[in-house]
Write a protein that holds these residues in place. Sequence first.
Motif, PDB file in Angstrom:
ATOM      1  N   GLU A 166       0.831  -1.198   0.000  1.00 51.41           N
ATOM      2  CA  GLU A 166       0.000   0.000   0.000  1.00 51.41           C
ATOM      3  C   GLU A 166       0.872   1.256   0.000  1.00 51.41           C
ATOM      4  O   GLU A 166       2.039   1.222   0.397  1.00 51.41           O
ATOM      5  CB  GLU A 166      -0.920   0.015   1.232  1.00 51.41           C
ATOM      6  CG  GLU A 166      -1.967  -1.076   1.236  1.00 51.41           C
ATOM      7  CD  GLU A 166      -2.850  -1.028   2.473  1.00 51.41           C
ATOM      8  OE1 GLU A 166      -3.932  -1.621   2.437  1.00 51.41           O
ATOM      9  OE2 GLU A 166      -2.428  -0.395   3.472  1.00 51.41           O
ATOM     10  N   ILE A 167       0.276   2.347  -0.423  1.00 50.31           N
ATOM     11  CA  ILE A 167       0.958   3.638  -0.403  1.00 50.31           C
ATOM     12  C   ILE A 167       0.635   4.333   0.909  1.00 50.31           C
ATOM     13  O   ILE A 167      -0.541   4.537   1.233  1.00 50.31           O
ATOM     14  CB  ILE A 167       0.551   4.522  -1.584  1.00 50.31           C
ATOM     15  CG1 ILE A 167       0.886   3.846  -2.911  1.00 50.31           C
ATOM     16  CG2 ILE A 167       1.224   5.893  -1.491  1.00 50.31           C
ATOM     17  CD1 ILE A 167       2.371   3.630  -3.127  1.00 50.31           C
ATOM     18  N   ALA A 168       1.669   4.665   1.652  1.00 49.83           N
ATOM     19  CA  ALA A 168       1.476   5.407   2.902  1.00 49.83           C
ATOM     20  C   ALA A 168       1.327   6.885   2.572  1.00 49.83           C
ATOM     21  O   ALA A 168       2.247   7.507   2.033  1.00 49.83           O
ATOM     22  CB  ALA A 168       2.659   5.184   3.838  1.00 49.83           C
ATOM     23  N   GLU A 169       0.154   7.426   2.882  1.00 48.92           N
ATOM     24  CA  GLU A 169      -0.112   8.839   2.631  1.00 48.92           C
ATOM     25  C   GLU A 169       0.177   9.644   3.898  1.00 48.92           C
ATOM     26  O   GLU A 169      -0.210   9.233   4.997  1.00 48.92           O
ATOM     27  CB  GLU A 169      -1.564   9.050   2.224  1.00 48.92           C
ATOM     28  CG  GLU A 169      -1.970   8.370   0.925  1.00 48.92           C
ATOM     29  CD  GLU A 169      -1.412   9.072  -0.297  1.00 48.92           C
ATOM     30  OE1 GLU A 169      -0.824  10.166  -0.145  1.00 48.92           O
ATOM     31  OE2 GLU A 169      -1.566   8.526  -1.408  1.00 48.92           O
ATOM     32  N   PRO A 170       0.867  10.778   3.783  1.00 47.55           N
ATOM     33  CA  PRO A 170       1.116  11.604   4.968  1.00 47.55           C
ATOM     34  C   PRO A 170      -0.191  11.978   5.661  1.00 47.55           C
ATOM     35  O   PRO A 170      -1.147  12.416   5.009  1.00 47.55           O
ATOM     36  CB  PRO A 170       1.825  12.833   4.396  1.00 47.55           C
ATOM     37  CG  PRO A 170       2.462  12.346   3.134  1.00 47.55           C
ATOM     38  CD  PRO A 170       1.513  11.324   2.568  1.00 47.55           C
ATOM     39  N   GLY A 171      -0.251  11.786   6.964  1.00 44.62           N
ATOM     40  CA  GLY A 171      -1.443  12.125   7.736  1.00 44.62           C
ATOM     41  C   GLY A 171      -2.352  10.946   8.002  1.00 44.62           C
ATOM     42  O   GLY A 171      -3.142  10.978   8.954  1.00 44.62           O
TER      43      GLY A 171
END
Length: 344
Positions: free
Chosen positions: A180-185
């Motif tokens: 998965e892509i870790a999104e800031p926040g």
Amino acid sequence: MPHRAAVRESDVKPLRLLFTAAVLAAAAGAAFWYYGRPEAVSVIRPERGSAAEIVFASGVVEPRNWAKVTSLVRERIVEVCNCEGARVAKGDVLARLDASEAEATLTELRARQKLAVDERDRLTLLVERNVTSVTALERARAEVSQVEALIAGQTARLENYELRAPGDGLILRQDAEVGEIAEPGNVLFWVGRPHPRIVIAEVNEEDIPRVEAGQRVLIRSDAFPRSELEATVDSITPKGDPVTRTYRVRLALPEDTPLMIGMSVDANIVTRVVEDALLVPALVLDGDTLFIVEDDVARRRTVETGIRGTERIEILSGIDAGAQIISPYPVGLEDGARVSVESR
């Protein structure tokens, strides 16, 4: 032939009139009895008991000490601990992000640093031999300092590619998966201590002046419908939310509470209790009026009420403890109407 007596029409007419009058009289008597009879009502008497004034709030169960772990960079997750429910220590790695591009940048900066250092050292020898100017050497030294600062910054940024536990505790929840892509926040891990637990509740601004630390709280949860759960007002956030017009109130739960983290609850904060109050069911009142029975006559009374609950209401004045109160409130009954009390 036998003789038949002749009946004259003049003799029959008075009989018909007499019969009609009798029927009308009977109907009038029945109507008088039906409409004039006393209306049957049920009555209750006030009771003595405790009246509690409450402030309603809704909230969610949370640990007192916990933290959210989020990513500071947008990158793909390449490794996770799969440690949901496990205990971790401060600094333990929970997940790693793809740092290949960041590491390549660091490698490039280190190569640039080597060239800059070599150039600085070369110019240092030339300056000692008075072959070149000091200005060229100062530029070389500045280049080395600049590259070293870039390396320090990039090294610090590489630390953001490892998500670590902010403190000792339990992984309360994990929302990170490899690929998965870790999104800031976005929260990937919840780390905290399962005990003690509190309820974070929202109280309307018009009610918050009555709420104080230490007050008793009655908790209702759909997960435990038959359990009597309690809490205590722990603290109140000084600044409210002007959008929702609510204040955050923390309710301390006992150590043995069955409520689990994340459960939603309804809270009744007890702000005042009156002992030995005169109480009547809420259904006998229409606003501040009710009906009582005196000498088989319904009398409308205006009363002064105190604490108003969903089921019972405190009466301060207007009736005494022996009053026979019509229950439920008799909509359409006239003040002064004759009534008969049904046995219950």
